[in-house]
Design a protein around this motif. Structure first.
Motif, PDB file in Angstrom:
ATOM      1  N   GLU A   1       0.812  -1.218   0.000  1.00  0.00           N
ATOM      2  CA  GLU A   1       0.000   0.000   0.000  1.00  0.00           C
ATOM      3  C   GLU A   1       0.847   1.270   0.000  1.00  0.00           C
ATOM      4  N   TRP A   2       2.163   1.116   0.092  1.00  0.00           N
ATOM      5  CA  TRP A   2       3.032   2.287   0.027  1.00  0.00           C
ATOM      6  C   TRP A   2       3.790   2.256  -1.297  1.00  0.00           C
TER       7      TRP A   2
ATOM      8  N   LEU B   1      -2.027  10.128  -4.215  1.00  0.00           N
ATOM      9  CA  LEU B   1      -1.102   9.226  -4.898  1.00  0.00           C
ATOM     10  C   LEU B   1      -1.343   7.766  -4.513  1.00  0.00           C
ATOM     11  N   ASP B   2      -2.463   7.496  -3.848  1.00  0.00           N
ATOM     12  CA  ASP B   2      -2.823   6.138  -3.442  1.00  0.00           C
ATOM     13  C   ASP B   2      -1.755   5.522  -2.548  1.00  0.00           C
ATOM     14  N   MET B   3      -1.290   6.303  -1.578  1.00  0.00           N
ATOM     15  CA  MET B   3      -0.266   5.842  -0.645  1.00  0.00           C
ATOM     16  C   MET B   3      -0.881   5.685   0.742  1.00  0.00           C
ATOM     17  N   GLY B   4      -0.802   4.471   1.293  1.00  0.00           N
ATOM     18  CA  GLY B   4      -1.307   4.216   2.634  1.00  0.00           C
ATOM     19  C   GLY B   4      -2.808   4.287   2.757  1.00  0.00           C
ATOM     20  N   MET B   5      -3.518   4.042   1.670  1.00  0.00           N
ATOM     21  CA  MET B   5      -4.969   4.208   1.682  1.00  0.00           C
ATOM     22  C   MET B   5      -5.699   3.050   2.355  1.00  0.00           C
ATOM     23  N   GLU B   6      -5.067   1.900   2.441  1.00  0.00           N
ATOM     24  CA  GLU B   6      -5.748   0.758   3.050  1.00  0.00           C
ATOM     25  C   GLU B   6      -5.803   0.881   4.567  1.00  0.00           C
TER      26      GLU B   6
ATOM     27  N   THR C   1      -7.244   8.295   6.493  1.00  0.00           N
ATOM     28  CA  THR C   1      -7.629   9.541   7.162  1.00  0.00           C
ATOM     29  C   THR C   1      -6.447  10.307   7.732  1.00  0.00           C
ATOM     30  N   GLY C   2      -5.243   9.737   7.674  1.00  0.00           N
ATOM     31  CA  GLY C   2      -4.068  10.439   8.182  1.00  0.00           C
ATOM     32  C   GLY C   2      -3.937  10.421   9.685  1.00  0.00           C
TER      33      GLY C   2
END
Length: 441
Positions: free
Chosen positions: A346-347, A412-417, A421-422
């Motif tokens: 996911e990164w 950029l579809d990074m860490g979305m899984e 939400t950050g």
């Protein structure tokens, strides 16, 4: 009582090292499960969680060694006259301890491998590094399971882990209570089997039968070596990571112009040179750095392997061009756990998408030595438009370029899984590009 009346030095060392580890793990686990939910303590709880995992793997490894040693080296016999139920209870407690010392780390390993945070009921992929020395992989096959299966495994593993932690508390209490009874009530010398320099204090007529250990000097040497290994590991775990922040110029977060695809990217497209003057980058004097926050603490990283092709002339901005290609597997933050997570699917997922690429589409003068480059940034299969403000100064044929911007990792579809939400990793990631280059030719 001489040394022959005790367990061997290796057995004693293993016993007390594992005991200290277990006694530290129980309150550590209780504290961090509550602290991880509080913003003020998240950063510390995250670090404690990494230490907790490292100690767990240490317990697992030492337990395997201890079982192997126990099977090949007989310990002191039980005191004569011990009641049958007491002997049975002693053996049962030891078997239960060995079972827990194996099962607790294994259930923790399964929980981490599942990549699901039970407390928040969401995916959370975190790599494991043993005291920052080397990575420990997840259990094979778990990462490939469906999300629903991994979620179920995580809840089951954590439930078993928590229940066995309470079981360990009960066993420790029974074990300590029995040892004190033997020492101060029965006075049969049992506690002295495992406590160096403790006098036996036997009742009259109680002369226990002991088996002599083999190679006592070798055993003492191995015991000292084990203590040294644990001490070094503890020192490494306690060292702080130097992670200063980056001062960034914030730009508007762009929207993605292409959706993620399922397959790996193809080979990089050839670069069409610009018509402006060419430059040769001095890689030793240039850098690409990034930074943000993780678990409430600032972090800073860099890419160790990248290359660039640059054609730039302030008098010919229309003919200027730059293409930067980064090897994403070279991302370094100084924290092995963070670096391991960045290699995940996911990164950056460098095993499938080894490079990221930025290519300019135009330049604009902002006055003085300030300029602005527009372009496209591609990470994995997502491409976003980017605006990079930078300064350009040339002295004696050597140019110094300093550009800074912020990127929205979610675009950029990074860490979305695991962190769309950050909550753990900041959505906005600062990037700083410093380039030193000479005119080509």
């Amino acid at each position: 009582m001489n040394a022959a009346h005790r367990y061997s030095a290796v057995a004693i060392t293993l016993h007390w090292v594992i005991a200290v580890c277990i006694l530290s793990m129980i309150p550590m686990g209780w504290w961090m499960t509550a602290a991880i939910e509080q913003p003020d303590s998240q950063a510390l709880a995250y670090r404690v969680f990494q230490i907790h995992k490292s100690i767990g793997f240490l317990i697992l490894a030492l337990t395997v060694v201890r079982i192997a040693w126990r099977l090949t080296h007989r310990g002191p016999a039980l005191p004569p006259g011990m009641k049958r139920w007491e002997a049975f209870a002693a053996h049962t407690t030891h078997v239960a301890f060995y079972t827990l010392m194996l099962a607790l780390p294994l259930t923790g390993w399964l929980y981490v491998s599942a990549g699901w945070a039970v407390s928040q009921d969401r995916a959370l992929e975190v790599a494991t590094s043993w005291f920052g020395l080397f990575p420990i992989p997840h259990l094979p096959g778990v990462a490939e399971l469906a999300a629903g299966v991994k979620r179920a495994l995580a809840f089951q593993a954590m439930g078993a882990h928590a229940a066995m932690a309470w079981g360990a508390v009960v066993l420790v209490a029974l074990h300590v209570g029995a040892a004190l009874k033997h020492q101060f009530v029965d006075r049969d010398g049992v506690l002295a089997h495992m406590v160096p320099f403790l006098k036996p204090g036997l009742k009259a007529g109680h002369e226990p039968a002991f088996s002599a250990p083999s190679s006592p000097w070798v055993e003492r040497g191995v015991g000292v070596a084990l203590i040294a290994v644990v001490a070094v590991a503890g020192a490494v775990a306690a060292r702080p990571y130097a992670m200063p922040g980056l001062e960034m110029t914030r730009t508007e977060a762009p929207a993605p112009v292409s959706a993620p695809a399922s397959g790996p990217v193809s080979a990089e497209a050839p670069v069409t040179p610009g018509t402006a003057a060419g430059w040769t980058i001095d890689s030793a004097a240039s850098s690409i750095a990034f930074g943000g926050t993780h678990a409430g603490a600032a972090f800073k990283g860099r890419f160790e392997r990248w290359e660039g092709q640059v054609w730039f002339d302030p008098a010919d901005l229309a003919g200027s061009k730059a293409v930067i290609t980064v090897q994403t597997a070279s991302a370094r933050t100084g924290d092995p756990t963070q670096e391991g997570s960045l290699q995940g699917a996911e990164w950056f997922d460098p095993s499938r998408y080894p490079t990221a690429r930025f290519e300019t589409t135009g330049f604009r003068a902002l006055g003085g030595d300030r300029y602005e480059a527009t372009g496209r940034l591609r990470i994995k299969t997502t491409t976003v438009p980017v605006v990079l403000p930078f300064t350009f100064r040339e002295t004696g044929g050597v140019a110094a370029v300093d550009g800074r911007l912020e990127l929205d990792r979610t675009a950029l579809d990074m860490g979305m899984e695991s962190d769309a939400t950050g909550d753990w990793v900041s959505k906005m990631i600062g990037v700083q590009i410093k380039v030193s280059a000479r005119r080509a030719g």
